[in-house]
Motif scaffolding. Sequence first.
Motif, PDB file in Angstrom:
ATOM      1  N   ARG A 137      26.973 -22.930 -33.450  1.00 45.65           N
ATOM      2  CA  ARG A 137      25.986 -21.838 -33.455  1.00 45.65           C
ATOM      3  C   ARG A 137      25.791 -21.250 -34.862  1.00 45.65           C
ATOM      4  O   ARG A 137      25.064 -20.276 -35.036  1.00 45.65           O
ATOM      5  CB  ARG A 137      26.401 -20.744 -32.478  1.00 45.65           C
ATOM      6  CG  ARG A 137      26.600 -21.260 -31.060  1.00 45.65           C
ATOM      7  CD  ARG A 137      26.327 -20.244 -30.003  1.00 45.65           C
ATOM      8  NE  ARG A 137      26.772 -20.701 -28.698  1.00 45.65           N
ATOM      9  CZ  ARG A 137      26.102 -21.510 -27.888  1.00 45.65           C
ATOM     10  NH1 ARG A 137      24.914 -21.978 -28.264  1.00 45.65           N
ATOM     11  NH2 ARG A 137      26.582 -21.876 -26.702  1.00 45.65           N
TER      12      ARG A 137
ATOM     13  N   ALA B 202      19.635 -19.058 -39.258  1.00 48.05           N
ATOM     14  CA  ALA B 202      18.205 -18.879 -39.012  1.00 48.05           C
ATOM     15  C   ALA B 202      17.874 -17.422 -38.698  1.00 48.05           C
ATOM     16  O   ALA B 202      16.859 -16.890 -39.173  1.00 48.05           O
ATOM     17  CB  ALA B 202      17.771 -19.789 -37.858  1.00 48.05           C
ATOM     18  N   LEU B 203      18.724 -16.761 -37.916  1.00 48.59           N
ATOM     19  CA  LEU B 203      18.499 -15.346 -37.595  1.00 48.59           C
ATOM     20  C   LEU B 203      18.632 -14.476 -38.839  1.00 48.59           C
ATOM     21  O   LEU B 203      17.842 -13.544 -39.047  1.00 48.59           O
ATOM     22  CB  LEU B 203      19.485 -14.888 -36.523  1.00 48.59           C
ATOM     23  CG  LEU B 203      19.079 -15.153 -35.071  1.00 48.59           C
ATOM     24  CD1 LEU B 203      20.228 -14.820 -34.127  1.00 48.59           C
ATOM     25  CD2 LEU B 203      17.835 -14.363 -34.690  1.00 48.59           C
TER      26      LEU B 203
ATOM     27  N   LEU C 248      25.108 -15.872 -29.882  1.00 45.99           N
ATOM     28  CA  LEU C 248      25.843 -16.477 -31.000  1.00 45.99           C
ATOM     29  C   LEU C 248      27.327 -16.627 -30.683  1.00 45.99           C
ATOM     30  O   LEU C 248      27.967 -17.580 -31.127  1.00 45.99           O
ATOM     31  CB  LEU C 248      25.659 -15.648 -32.272  1.00 45.99           C
ATOM     32  CG  LEU C 248      24.236 -15.579 -32.830  1.00 45.99           C
ATOM     33  CD1 LEU C 248      24.185 -14.654 -34.039  1.00 45.99           C
ATOM     34  CD2 LEU C 248      23.714 -16.970 -33.204  1.00 45.99           C
TER      35      LEU C 248
ATOM     36  N   GLU D  39      21.153 -11.188 -29.037  1.00 43.44           N
ATOM     37  CA  GLU D  39      21.366 -12.166 -30.107  1.00 43.44           C
ATOM     38  C   GLU D  39      22.852 -12.407 -30.324  1.00 43.44           C
ATOM     39  O   GLU D  39      23.297 -13.557 -30.430  1.00 43.44           O
ATOM     40  CB  GLU D  39      20.723 -11.661 -31.401  1.00 43.44           C
ATOM     41  CG  GLU D  39      19.213 -11.726 -31.418  1.00 43.44           C
ATOM     42  CD  GLU D  39      18.602 -11.025 -32.620  1.00 43.44           C
ATOM     43  OE1 GLU D  39      17.417 -11.261 -32.901  1.00 43.44           O
ATOM     44  OE2 GLU D  39      19.324 -10.232 -33.280  1.00 43.44           O
TER      45      GLU D  39
ATOM     46  N   GLU E 239      24.238 -22.677 -37.418  1.00 38.19           N
ATOM     47  CA  GLU E 239      22.876 -22.921 -37.897  1.00 38.19           C
ATOM     48  C   GLU E 239      21.917 -21.878 -37.324  1.00 38.19           C
ATOM     49  O   GLU E 239      21.030 -21.379 -38.026  1.00 38.19           O
ATOM     50  CB  GLU E 239      22.433 -24.333 -37.528  1.00 38.19           C
ATOM     51  CG  GLU E 239      21.151 -24.765 -38.204  1.00 38.19           C
ATOM     52  CD  GLU E 239      20.889 -26.258 -38.077  1.00 38.19           C
ATOM     53  OE1 GLU E 239      19.949 -26.749 -38.731  1.00 38.19           O
ATOM     54  OE2 GLU E 239      21.619 -26.940 -37.331  1.00 38.19           O
ATOM     55  N   ALA E 240      22.101 -21.542 -36.044  1.00 38.84           N
ATOM     56  CA  ALA E 240      21.276 -20.505 -35.431  1.00 38.84           C
ATOM     57  C   ALA E 240      21.555 -19.147 -36.066  1.00 38.84           C
ATOM     58  O   ALA E 240      20.633 -18.334 -36.250  1.00 38.84           O
ATOM     59  CB  ALA E 240      21.543 -20.445 -33.926  1.00 38.84           C
ATOM     60  N   THR E 241      22.801 -18.900 -36.428  1.00 40.91           N
ATOM     61  CA  THR E 241      23.156 -17.657 -37.116  1.00 40.91           C
ATOM     62  C   THR E 241      22.415 -17.568 -38.442  1.00 40.91           C
ATOM     63  O   THR E 241      21.843 -16.530 -38.785  1.00 40.91           O
ATOM     64  CB  THR E 241      24.676 -17.593 -37.363  1.00 40.91           C
ATOM     65  OG1 THR E 241      25.364 -17.741 -36.122  1.00 40.91           O
ATOM     66  CG2 THR E 241      25.070 -16.276 -38.007  1.00 40.91           C
TER      67      THR E 241
END
Length: 308
Positions: free
Chosen positions: A273, A279-280, A20, A16, A275-277
Amino acid sequence: MAAPTIDPKTIFTPDEWAGLRQRNDWIGLGLVAHAWVLIGLAVALFAWAPNPVTWLIAVMVVGARQLGLAILMHEAAHGGLSTNQKLNDFVGHWLCGAPVGASLYRYRPYHLSHHRNTQQSDDPDLGLAAHFPISKKSYQRKLIRDLTGQTFFKQTLRPLLGFLGAPGRASPEARAAALTFLGSQAVIFVLFAAAGQALAFVTIWLVAQASWYPAVTRLRNIGEHACATPDPNDPWRLARTTHANPIERLLIAPYWVHFHAEHHLWMYIPCYRLEATHALLKQKGLTEQMEIKQGYRQILELATAKQS
């Protein structure tokens, strides 16, 4: 005293975290191209159908992308536009910072100091948020100054006029800033003129830079740190994340700038990245520890909560 930090390896798996942290030149440099293409499309919209509505849309879109260019300069300050440092700095300074009157090279040490000392007594940005909340009337006065060009005159034109009036007395830094700004504006004017839109350089580009750009920059600054409930000892609450809808992302908060809490937690995660952070972190049940608001209307309500 340095701001507290969190070791990402205590939060994310190795895969992960690697994902990121991964930087992609095509995405980073593509965002710069995206900003300039949107500016061109906004001008083209008005040229295709010149009327007050398309002019207003163009000014708002261009002003928001001028903020976008400033945000991408900020990304370059963290090395996020390109894995090639020279290319990252060239694009960040000349294609992002200079057109909006900023310098990557002056901004980077100042901004990294903000990250090292966020919400501490020596945070250089502490004053941007300290006076909030304010009254609605006070904010309206600030907004009027932003939209009528008064803020632009104070922050950009007055120093420039001072330099032009007495160039021999200007510091090397002031001289470099003035010449960079004037040179970049001249190049942008030539590009507008080459596209047959010389007048739009004034009526859209400069009007946006003198009105919508300072207005949304102020709102961005409020959203990031003002009226939060910061704990200088809690890294989860050093900054705020604001969920933004598509219209807000177009006109107020481009390039994931609204994920500011995540950016302060791990500043070298590329903006694309964040937004992905988020979400995680949500998946792991950690966003409850963060300062999060739903849209910029909530931010304005917080910022103007003081009674007159």
